[in-house]
Design an enzyme around this catalytic site. Structure first.
Site, PDB file in Angstrom:
ATOM      1  N   HIS A 166       0.832  -1.212   0.000  1.00 21.39           N
ATOM      2  CA  HIS A 166       0.000   0.000   0.000  1.00 21.39           C
ATOM      3  C   HIS A 166       0.859   1.251   0.000  1.00 21.39           C
ATOM      4  O   HIS A 166       1.418   1.630   1.036  1.00 21.39           O
ATOM      5  CB  HIS A 166      -0.916   0.007   1.215  1.00 21.39           C
ATOM      6  CG  HIS A 166      -2.001   1.034   1.153  1.00 21.39           C
ATOM      7  ND1 HIS A 166      -3.278   0.748   0.719  1.00 21.39           N
ATOM      8  CD2 HIS A 166      -2.001   2.347   1.464  1.00 21.39           C
ATOM      9  CE1 HIS A 166      -4.019   1.836   0.769  1.00 21.39           C
ATOM     10  NE2 HIS A 166      -3.259   2.832   1.212  1.00 21.39           N
ATOM     11  N   ASP A 213       0.517   5.372  -1.393  1.00 24.13           N
ATOM     12  CA  ASP A 213      -0.481   6.347  -1.844  1.00 24.13           C
ATOM     13  C   ASP A 213       0.084   7.399  -2.791  1.00 24.13           C
ATOM     14  O   ASP A 213      -0.351   8.552  -2.781  1.00 24.13           O
ATOM     15  CB  ASP A 213      -1.100   7.050  -0.629  1.00 24.13           C
ATOM     16  CG  ASP A 213      -2.184   6.218   0.043  1.00 24.13           C
ATOM     17  OD1 ASP A 213      -3.167   5.888  -0.628  1.00 24.13           O
ATOM     18  OD2 ASP A 213      -2.038   5.908   1.236  1.00 24.13           O
ATOM     19  N   GLU A 259      -9.094   1.769  -2.479  1.00 20.22           N
ATOM     20  CA  GLU A 259      -9.129   1.776  -1.019  1.00 20.22           C
ATOM     21  C   GLU A 259     -10.506   2.113  -0.460  1.00 20.22           C
ATOM     22  O   GLU A 259     -10.674   3.073   0.284  1.00 20.22           O
ATOM     23  CB  GLU A 259      -8.080   2.755  -0.471  1.00 20.22           C
ATOM     24  CG  GLU A 259      -7.812   2.547   1.008  1.00 20.22           C
ATOM     25  CD  GLU A 259      -6.743   3.483   1.557  1.00 20.22           C
ATOM     26  OE1 GLU A 259      -6.512   3.435   2.775  1.00 20.22           O
ATOM     27  OE2 GLU A 259      -6.166   4.257   0.784  1.00 20.22           O
ATOM     28  N   HIS A 276     -13.539   1.867   3.821  1.00 20.78           N
ATOM     29  CA  HIS A 276     -12.515   2.761   4.366  1.00 20.78           C
ATOM     30  C   HIS A 276     -12.976   3.086   5.789  1.00 20.78           C
ATOM     31  O   HIS A 276     -13.364   2.171   6.522  1.00 20.78           O
ATOM     32  CB  HIS A 276     -12.322   4.005   3.475  1.00 20.78           C
ATOM     33  CG  HIS A 276     -11.050   4.732   3.795  1.00 20.78           C
ATOM     34  ND1 HIS A 276     -11.023   5.948   4.442  1.00 20.78           N
ATOM     35  CD2 HIS A 276      -9.757   4.397   3.585  1.00 20.78           C
ATOM     36  CE1 HIS A 276      -9.773   6.333   4.619  1.00 20.78           C
ATOM     37  NE2 HIS A 276      -8.970   5.409   4.102  1.00 20.78           N
ATOM     38  N   HIS A 295      -9.140  -1.739   7.237  1.00 22.13           N
ATOM     39  CA  HIS A 295     -10.212  -0.765   7.519  1.00 22.13           C
ATOM     40  C   HIS A 295     -11.545  -1.414   7.907  1.00 22.13           C
ATOM     41  O   HIS A 295     -12.442  -0.713   8.355  1.00 22.13           O
ATOM     42  CB  HIS A 295     -10.468   0.163   6.322  1.00 22.13           C
ATOM     43  CG  HIS A 295      -9.410   1.186   6.089  1.00 22.13           C
ATOM     44  ND1 HIS A 295      -9.226   2.269   6.912  1.00 22.13           N
ATOM     45  CD2 HIS A 295      -8.477   1.294   5.102  1.00 22.13           C
ATOM     46  CE1 HIS A 295      -8.222   3.013   6.454  1.00 22.13           C
ATOM     47  NE2 HIS A 295      -7.749   2.440   5.366  1.00 22.13           N
ATOM     48  N   HIS A 312      -2.680  -2.912   4.512  1.00 26.49           N
ATOM     49  CA  HIS A 312      -1.910  -2.008   5.381  1.00 26.49           C
ATOM     50  C   HIS A 312      -2.531  -1.991   6.772  1.00 26.49           C
ATOM     51  O   HIS A 312      -3.234  -1.062   7.147  1.00 26.49           O
ATOM     52  CB  HIS A 312      -1.802  -0.602   4.779  1.00 26.49           C
ATOM     53  CG  HIS A 312      -3.095   0.082   4.477  1.00 26.49           C
ATOM     54  ND1 HIS A 312      -4.125  -0.494   3.788  1.00 26.49           N
ATOM     55  CD2 HIS A 312      -3.536   1.347   4.789  1.00 26.49           C
ATOM     56  CE1 HIS A 312      -5.136   0.352   3.683  1.00 26.49           C
ATOM     57  NE2 HIS A 312      -4.809   1.470   4.285  1.00 26.49           N
ATOM     58  N   ASP A 369       1.869   2.467   3.726  1.00 31.69           N
ATOM     59  CA  ASP A 369       1.006   3.659   3.673  1.00 31.69           C
ATOM     60  C   ASP A 369       1.806   4.921   3.339  1.00 31.69           C
ATOM     61  O   ASP A 369       1.334   6.042   3.561  1.00 31.69           O
ATOM     62  CB  ASP A 369       0.242   3.862   4.987  1.00 31.69           C
ATOM     63  CG  ASP A 369      -1.204   4.350   4.775  1.00 31.69           C
ATOM     64  OD1 ASP A 369      -1.551   4.677   3.632  1.00 31.69           O
ATOM     65  OD2 ASP A 369      -1.960   4.397   5.755  1.00 31.69           O
TER      66      ASP A 369
END
Length: 350
Positions: free
Chosen positions: A40, A42, A152, A179, A224, A245, A318
């Site tokens: 993961h 971003d 995500e 999420h 999440h 993650h 992340d």
């Protein structure tokens, strides 16, 4: 990939590294043969919120303001990573109890996928868009960084399995079921504290989603999600799942981390589901304020390996989606610090 760093050919090589007197150099040497896969990153979000999706605004061959650029990827021995295409949850006034209020989440997700693909294409000597394990092996075999795309949050589907199928055609290979908000498919685990349940796990529509993801060959990502969602999804899925993650709740007790009850259900035996938990570097998921360090992250790696098994732990940093990082893991060049055996206890049988 952490498994490959600590265990080569089924043999614990930590003592050998320590005897050589330079664990960090030894870690780099091993990573040069078994590179890091990060679940993961971003980077597309950095382009969206920092540069209005202008892919020409950043030169990845030079140092960037974020956590990722090509020189640091090479220094960190990165063999591949998942490009997370993230769009925020709808605001309260933008949705309703049935999640039927139209929004721009699908459009925004398409823009994020477009950014990821454009950047991958912009640096063909470095990145290769990967749709499969074979693609990734070919990419890494030719010295390139294998690049998968993930989404995500189920809210980014717009309540549509047709959207899911079209995302798949564009190269998306995982979807995080939620999420930090509930959606039409499943309950979220919230952020640091759990949310009151809505569906008490998966909704009937969420079970349909998992069936379709299994049919397509798209990975079910359980980061999440609420504990109920995760347990139900592990039962509903007919394919391995993963947490792109997430860290260990036994090490740091926040709802975003995975409890031992769920870790113990990961595996190949009866009543288990194969999967991988990829450890998150976000400081608020690692330790108390200002106490997140590479050693603390290693504690999460070790706990997950102890409970789920050493084949079921990975890295999901992340990077570029977090404002701060643990000491010693400031960017993608620092993965060897985590691979160094000095952070792992010798009395724990991973």
């Amino acid at each position: 990939m952490m498994v490959l760093v600590i265990f080569v050919g089924g043999k614990d090589i930590r003592n050998l590294w320590l005897l050589r007197g330079d664990p960090l150099t030894a870690a780099r040497r091993v990573l040069s043969q078994w590179p890091v896969i990060d679940g993961h990153i971003d980077l597309p979000v950095l382009y969206r919120y920092g540069y209005a999706n202008n892919v020409s605004a950043i030169n990845l061959n030079e140092p960037t303001q974020g956590h990722v650029d090509i020189p640091r990827l090479r220094k960190g021995h990165v063999g591949g990573f998942w490009w997370s295409t993230y769009v925020a949850c709808p605001q309260q006034e933008e949705t309703d109890d049935d999640f039927n209020t139209p929004s721009w989440r699908v459009r925004d997700t398409l823009e994020q996928i477009d950014v990821a693909r454009l950047v991958i294409d912009q640096y063909p000597e470095t990145f290769r868009l990967s749709h499969s394990v074979d693609d990734a092996r070919e990419a890494m075999g030719s010295g390139k960084v294998a690049s998968w795309i993930g989404i995500e949050g189920g809210h980014q589907l717009g309540n549509s399995l047709a959207s899911l199928r079209q995302y798949y055609e564009l190269g998306v290979r995982y979807v995080t079921l939620t999420h930090t908000c509930h959606n039409a498919f499943a309950d979220s685990g919230g952020f640091l504290e759990p949310l009151p349940p809505l569906h008490y796990g998966l909704s009937p529509f969420g079970r349909e989603l998992i069936v379709e993801m299994n049919r397509l060959g798209m990975i079910v990502d359980l980061s999440h999600t609420s504990d109920q969602t995760a347990l139900q999804a592990m039962t509903a899925s007919r394919a391995p799942v993963f947490w792109s993650h997430s860290s260990s709740r036994a090490v740091w007790n926040v709802s975003r981390n995975v409890p031992n009850e769920i870790l113990s259900r990961i595996g190949l035996g009866p009543d288990k589901r194969d999967g991988v938990v990829m450890v998150n570097f976000a400081p608020y998921f690692v330790a108390a304020k200002r106490e997140a360090t590479v050693e603390k992250v290693a504690d999460h790696v070790e706990m997950i390996a102890k409970v789920a098994g050493k084949k079921h732990v990975g890295i999901g940093s992340d990077f570029d989606g977090i404002e701060s990082t643990p000491a010693g893991l400031e960017d993608v060049s620092k993965y060897p610090n985590l691979a160094s055996p000095i952070h792992y206890s010798h009395h724990v049988s991973l």
